[in-house]
Design a protein around this motif. Structure first.
Motif, PDB file in Angstrom:
ATOM      1  N   SER A 110     -50.919  19.748  16.383  1.00  0.00           N
ATOM      2  CA  SER A 110     -50.106  18.828  15.572  1.00  0.00           C
ATOM      3  C   SER A 110     -48.680  18.761  16.120  1.00  0.00           C
ATOM      4  CB  SER A 110     -50.114  19.231  14.101  1.00  0.00           C
ATOM      5  OG  SER A 110     -49.358  20.390  13.872  1.00  0.00           O
ATOM      6  N   ASN A 137     -48.692  15.243   9.184  1.00  0.00           N
ATOM      7  CA  ASN A 137     -49.793  16.129   9.565  1.00  0.00           C
ATOM      8  C   ASN A 137     -49.253  17.482  10.009  1.00  0.00           C
ATOM      9  OD1 ASN A 137     -52.453  16.998  10.408  1.00  0.00           O
ATOM     10  ND2 ASN A 137     -51.801  16.544  12.486  1.00  0.00           N
ATOM     11  N   SER A 161     -55.177  14.386  10.096  1.00  0.00           N
ATOM     12  CA  SER A 161     -55.355  15.655   9.384  1.00  0.00           C
ATOM     13  C   SER A 161     -56.792  15.920   8.958  1.00  0.00           C
ATOM     14  CB  SER A 161     -54.465  15.694   8.146  1.00  0.00           C
ATOM     15  OG  SER A 161     -54.906  14.748   7.194  1.00  0.00           O
TER      16      SER A 161
END
Length: 121
Positions: A90, A57, A14
């Motif tokens: 992600s 994340n 992240s």
């Protein structure tokens, strides 16, 4: 699953320090993965740490995406179409780690096939 390892990986994925603000997101991801585990799976397998961190994340990117969907204009605030590539990447990361852990977790999708029995009439 090693929570410290998950925190470190979350920071890597992240770019955010795994501070107290993000602990609920990380804890939720760990809980989600625990529910996916097959009964005979080893919960200490390092691949699960990567899966947890990628899910955390992804949740964070969803939060950021929801926040940035509004655009301020002279007339006020309005929704805009999001071009959040971090969210898209992600999601790909989660899919990749799900595939990597497929022997440890329950499948998320099922294929049901139907057969028709013909009477020959």
């Amino acid at each position: 699953m090693n929570i410290e390892s998950v925190k470190t990986l979350f920071t890597l994925f992240s770019g955010e320090e795994a501070s107290e603000n993000f602990i609920p997101v990380i804890t939720l991801a760990v809980s989600e993965v625990e529910k996916m585990l097959l009964p005979e799976s080893d919960p200490t397998d390092v691949r699960l740490d990567f899966l947890c961190a990628s899910i955390a994340n992804n949740r964070l990117q969803q939060i950021y995406s929801a926040r940035e969907r509004s655009e301020f204009t002279v007339a006020g605030k309005m929704l805009k179409e999001s071009q959040n590539t971090a969210l898209a990447y992600s999601e790909k990361l989660v899919r990749d780690y799900m595939n990597m852990c497929e022997d440890l977790i329950k499948p998320k999708t099922f294929v049901f096939m139907g057969f028709s029995y013909g009477t020959g009439e």
